[in-house]
Scaffold this active site. Structure first.
Site, PDB file in Angstrom:
ATOM      1  N   ASP A 104      11.388   4.131   6.586  1.00 39.94           N
ATOM      2  CA  ASP A 104      10.877   4.765   5.368  1.00 39.94           C
ATOM      3  C   ASP A 104       9.655   4.052   4.809  1.00 39.94           C
ATOM      4  O   ASP A 104       9.382   2.918   5.171  1.00 39.94           O
ATOM      5  CB  ASP A 104      11.940   4.637   4.265  1.00 39.94           C
ATOM      6  CG  ASP A 104      13.025   5.660   4.393  1.00 39.94           C
ATOM      7  OD1 ASP A 104      12.787   6.681   5.036  1.00 39.94           O
ATOM      8  OD2 ASP A 104      14.100   5.417   3.835  1.00 39.94           O
TER       9      ASP A 104
ATOM     10  N   LYS B 117       5.821   9.117   5.540  1.00 44.58           N
ATOM     11  CA  LYS B 117       4.735  10.080   5.305  1.00 44.58           C
ATOM     12  C   LYS B 117       4.355  10.765   6.616  1.00 44.58           C
ATOM     13  O   LYS B 117       4.222  10.117   7.647  1.00 44.58           O
ATOM     14  CB  LYS B 117       3.490   9.341   4.790  1.00 44.58           C
ATOM     15  CG  LYS B 117       3.550   8.946   3.327  1.00 44.58           C
ATOM     16  CD  LYS B 117       3.012  10.051   2.424  1.00 44.58           C
ATOM     17  CE  LYS B 117       3.034   9.645   0.973  1.00 44.58           C
ATOM     18  NZ  LYS B 117       4.374   9.650   0.365  1.00 44.58           N
TER      19      LYS B 117
ATOM     20  N   MET C   3      13.924   5.002  -9.322  1.00 37.63           N
ATOM     21  CA  MET C   3      13.031   6.167  -9.203  1.00 37.63           C
ATOM     22  C   MET C   3      12.670   6.716 -10.589  1.00 37.63           C
ATOM     23  O   MET C   3      12.586   7.939 -10.769  1.00 37.63           O
ATOM     24  CB  MET C   3      13.693   7.277  -8.361  1.00 37.63           C
ATOM     25  CG  MET C   3      13.989   6.847  -6.951  1.00 37.63           C
ATOM     26  SD  MET C   3      14.961   8.055  -6.045  1.00 37.63           S
ATOM     27  CE  MET C   3      16.596   7.770  -6.668  1.00 37.63           C
TER      28      MET C   3
END
Ligand SMILES: C[S@@+](CC[C@H](N)C(=O)[O-])C[C@H]1O[C@@H](n2cnc3c(N)ncnc32)[C@H](O)[C@@H]1O
Length: 246
Positions: free
Chosen positions: A35, A57, A172
């Site tokens: 990740d 990505k 987050m």
């Protein structure tokens, strides 16, 4: 042949917070999926011969959809003996590791979890903030700050969260910092409740911003606070004054 998949927690960033078991599993990897949160120090330990797949990505700059990652893991398990899925922190703390393990297990693929040190605990600790402390907090609650607090039935119960006496750790939560702070204040949390934001905890780039529920949004804007960061809400933040000296 069907291989085995290891779901490995890479810890919060610095390679020396990787577990010995994680290091041993990485050495054996034929293929590694990792990740965006897996740091350069950890990536430097990937064995040279392994197929490396960055699922953080895609070429179009969007993260891979979870369903695609699940599919890739299944395909790789049919190609290789040892497939290692590396995730930041602990694989089962807001990492969607549970979903990946479930997909594999349901297809009869052997999956083993290698727990990692979660940023939810390690980033505050590194900043001198124990998430529990006798007399300050006897509980810790870890939530996602990614949800829209106004979205209704599926949203978090901010009334319950605001009434907690213990520590609240938000992962987050930077993009929606203002929404999360507002939701706590609107549900009765005192504006002078201490808050700390720990960016890139445990790494060389660690930076800590300390304020209160009343001041933290302004401070975060002023200092250009960025993800990845953990938000800690509660009296334990006061301990940083004593324990945060490095
Ligand atoms: C998708 S969650 C994954 C959490 C991970 N599984 C764990 O246990 O730490 C990503 C969030 O973890 C937090 N995070 C991860 N690494 C961090 C670090 N080194 N410092 C501060 N926060 C971090 C941030 O809140 C980030 O938005």
């Amino acid at each position: 042949m069907t291989g085995k998949v290891y779901l490995v927690g890479a810890g919060p960033g610095s390679a020396d917070l990787l577990t010995v078991r994680a290091m041993n599993v990485l050495k054996e990897a034929d293929a590694i999926l990792y990740d965006a949160l897996v740091g350069e120090e950890v990536k430097a330990l990937f064995p040279p011969g392994a197929e490396l797949i960055d699922v953080g990505k895609r070429a179009d700059n969007h993260a891979y959809p979870q369903a695609e990652i699940n599919r890739m893991l299944v395909d790789l398990a049919h190609q290789y003996r040892t497939v290692v899925r590396v995730k930041g922190g602990d694989p089962y703390v807001f990492g969607r590791g549970g979903e990946e393990a479930e997909t594999l297990a349901r297809r009869g693929i052997t999956v083993e979890v290698v727990p990692g040190i979660s940023s939810a605990i390690a980033a505050p600790a590194s900043a001198g903030i124990p998430v529990t402390f006798r007399g300050y907090a006897s509980s810790v609650t870890i939530i996602t700050g990614h949800e829209d607090p106004t979205k209704g039935a599926t949203a978090l119960d901010f009334r319950a969260l605001a009434s907690l006496q213990g520590t609240l750790v938000i992962l987050m939560g930077i993009k929606r910092l203002e929404d999360n702070v507002r939701a706590l204040l609107d549900n009765g949390k005192a504006p002078d409740t201490p808050v700390a934001i720990v960016e890139s905890g445990t790494t060389r780039d660690e930076r800590v911003t300390v304020g209160t529920l009343g001041t933290i949004v302004g401070l975060a804007k002023q200092r250009g606070v960025e993800a990845p960061a953990v938000i800690v809400v509660g009296d334990v933040v006061r301990l940083r004054e004593v324990l945060g000296r490095k």
